[in-house]
Design a protein around this motif. Structure first.
Motif, PDB file in Angstrom:
ATOM      1  N   GLN A   1     -10.678  -8.368  -4.572  1.00 19.85           N
ATOM      2  CA  GLN A   1     -10.568  -7.967  -5.627  1.00 19.85           C
ATOM      3  C   GLN A   1      -9.186  -6.074  -5.883  1.00 19.85           C
ATOM      4  O   GLN A   1      -8.404  -5.973  -6.117  1.00 19.85           O
ATOM      5  N   GLN A   2      -9.068  -5.561  -4.468  1.00 15.92           N
ATOM      6  CA  GLN A   2      -7.846  -5.148  -4.459  1.00 15.92           C
ATOM      7  C   GLN A   2      -6.336  -5.894  -4.405  1.00 15.92           C
ATOM      8  O   GLN A   2      -5.731  -5.003  -4.822  1.00 15.92           O
ATOM      9  N   GLY A   3      -6.417  -6.954  -4.270  1.00 12.28           N
ATOM     10  CA  GLY A   3      -5.084  -7.901  -3.961  1.00 12.28           C
ATOM     11  C   GLY A   3      -4.161  -7.449  -3.485  1.00 12.28           C
ATOM     12  O   GLY A   3      -4.336  -7.127  -1.302  1.00 12.28           O
ATOM     13  N   ASP A   4      -3.088  -7.249  -3.852  1.00 17.79           N
ATOM     14  CA  ASP A   4      -1.622  -7.011  -2.589  1.00 17.79           C
ATOM     15  C   ASP A   4      -1.470  -5.605  -3.161  1.00 17.79           C
ATOM     16  O   ASP A   4      -0.623  -5.527  -2.538  1.00 17.79           O
ATOM     17  N   LYS A   5      -2.352  -4.941  -4.088  1.00 14.14           N
ATOM     18  CA  LYS A   5      -1.862  -3.796  -4.424  1.00 14.14           C
ATOM     19  C   LYS A   5      -1.630  -2.444  -2.546  1.00 14.14           C
ATOM     20  O   LYS A   5      -3.229  -2.853  -2.159  1.00 14.14           O
ATOM     21  N   PRO A   6      -1.578  -1.963  -2.694  1.00 13.01           N
ATOM     22  CA  PRO A   6      -1.909  -0.913  -1.233  1.00 13.01           C
ATOM     23  C   PRO A   6      -2.863   0.058  -1.349  1.00 13.01           C
ATOM     24  O   PRO A   6      -2.918   0.097  -1.897  1.00 13.01           O
ATOM     25  N   TYR A   7      -3.512  -0.146  -0.031  1.00 14.08           N
ATOM     26  CA  TYR A   7      -5.073   0.702  -0.510  1.00 14.08           C
ATOM     27  C   TYR A   7      -4.393   2.225  -0.098  1.00 14.08           C
ATOM     28  O   TYR A   7      -5.596   3.253  -0.781  1.00 14.08           O
ATOM     29  N   GLY A   8      -3.331   2.606   0.328  1.00 11.27           N
ATOM     30  CA  GLY A   8      -3.047   4.462   0.464  1.00 11.27           C
ATOM     31  C   GLY A   8      -3.788   5.014   1.107  1.00 11.27           C
ATOM     32  O   GLY A   8      -4.492   4.542   2.583  1.00 11.27           O
TER      33      GLY A   8
ATOM     34  N   LEU B   1      -6.868  -2.400   7.912  1.00 12.93           N
ATOM     35  CA  LEU B   1      -6.187  -1.788   6.295  1.00 12.93           C
ATOM     36  C   LEU B   1      -4.651  -1.234   6.644  1.00 12.93           C
ATOM     37  O   LEU B   1      -3.945  -1.569   5.750  1.00 12.93           O
ATOM     38  N   HIS B   2      -4.414  -0.388   7.828  1.00 15.23           N
ATOM     39  CA  HIS B   2      -3.175  -1.239   8.258  1.00 15.23           C
ATOM     40  C   HIS B   2      -2.419  -1.049   7.501  1.00 15.23           C
ATOM     41  O   HIS B   2      -0.989  -1.079   6.799  1.00 15.23           O
TER      42      HIS B   2
END
Length: 127
Positions: A56-63, A81-82
């Motif tokens: 669901q997050q895809g390629d968006k950074p987790y921040g 997740l880094h």
């Protein structure tokens, strides 16, 4: 600080419904015996729940990530997740012993620069 709404919702749900992770946690506890802590990392491809979040997050950074109701299993996944754009993680537990255990795990995994493990809960101390 910008939190991923998807991750914030997930961890809030898992805090309210702790049984949502029972299956994954029992698998992890049966495989977390000796060996290097780095061998205990949990990857989304190996865990249905975390894999779903990653898709669901895809390629968006987790921040910046908030793990409300943290545990060893979720920390082992968050530690991966880094590479996916996680800048930092605040992991919250209400139990002092769990805080110590989680801090030891974060240190052993070699990700302590990106993590803060704190004690907190949803209730005022006066209640």
């Amino acid at each position: 600080m910008v939190l991923s709404p998807l991750l914030l919702s997930f961890f809030a749900i898992c805090f309210a419904y702790p049984n949502c992770l029972n299956m994954s946690m029992s698998i992890a506890s049966s495989t977390s015996g000796g060996g290097s802590a780095k061998n205990r990392f949990v990857y989304g491809k190996d865990d249905a729940l975390f894999g779903s979040i990653e898709r669901q997050q895809g390629d968006k950074p987790y921040g910046a990530v908030l793990d409300a109701g943290t545990g060893l299993h979720s920390l082992r996944w968050l530690g991966t997740l880094h590479a996916k754009g996680m800048e930092r993680c605040v992991a919250v537990t209400a139990d002092k012993n769990m805080q110590r255990n989680c801090q030891r795990e974060v240190d052993a995994l070699g990700v302590s620069n990106d993590f803060e493990v704190i004690i907190g809960n949803w209730f005022d101390e006066d209640d």
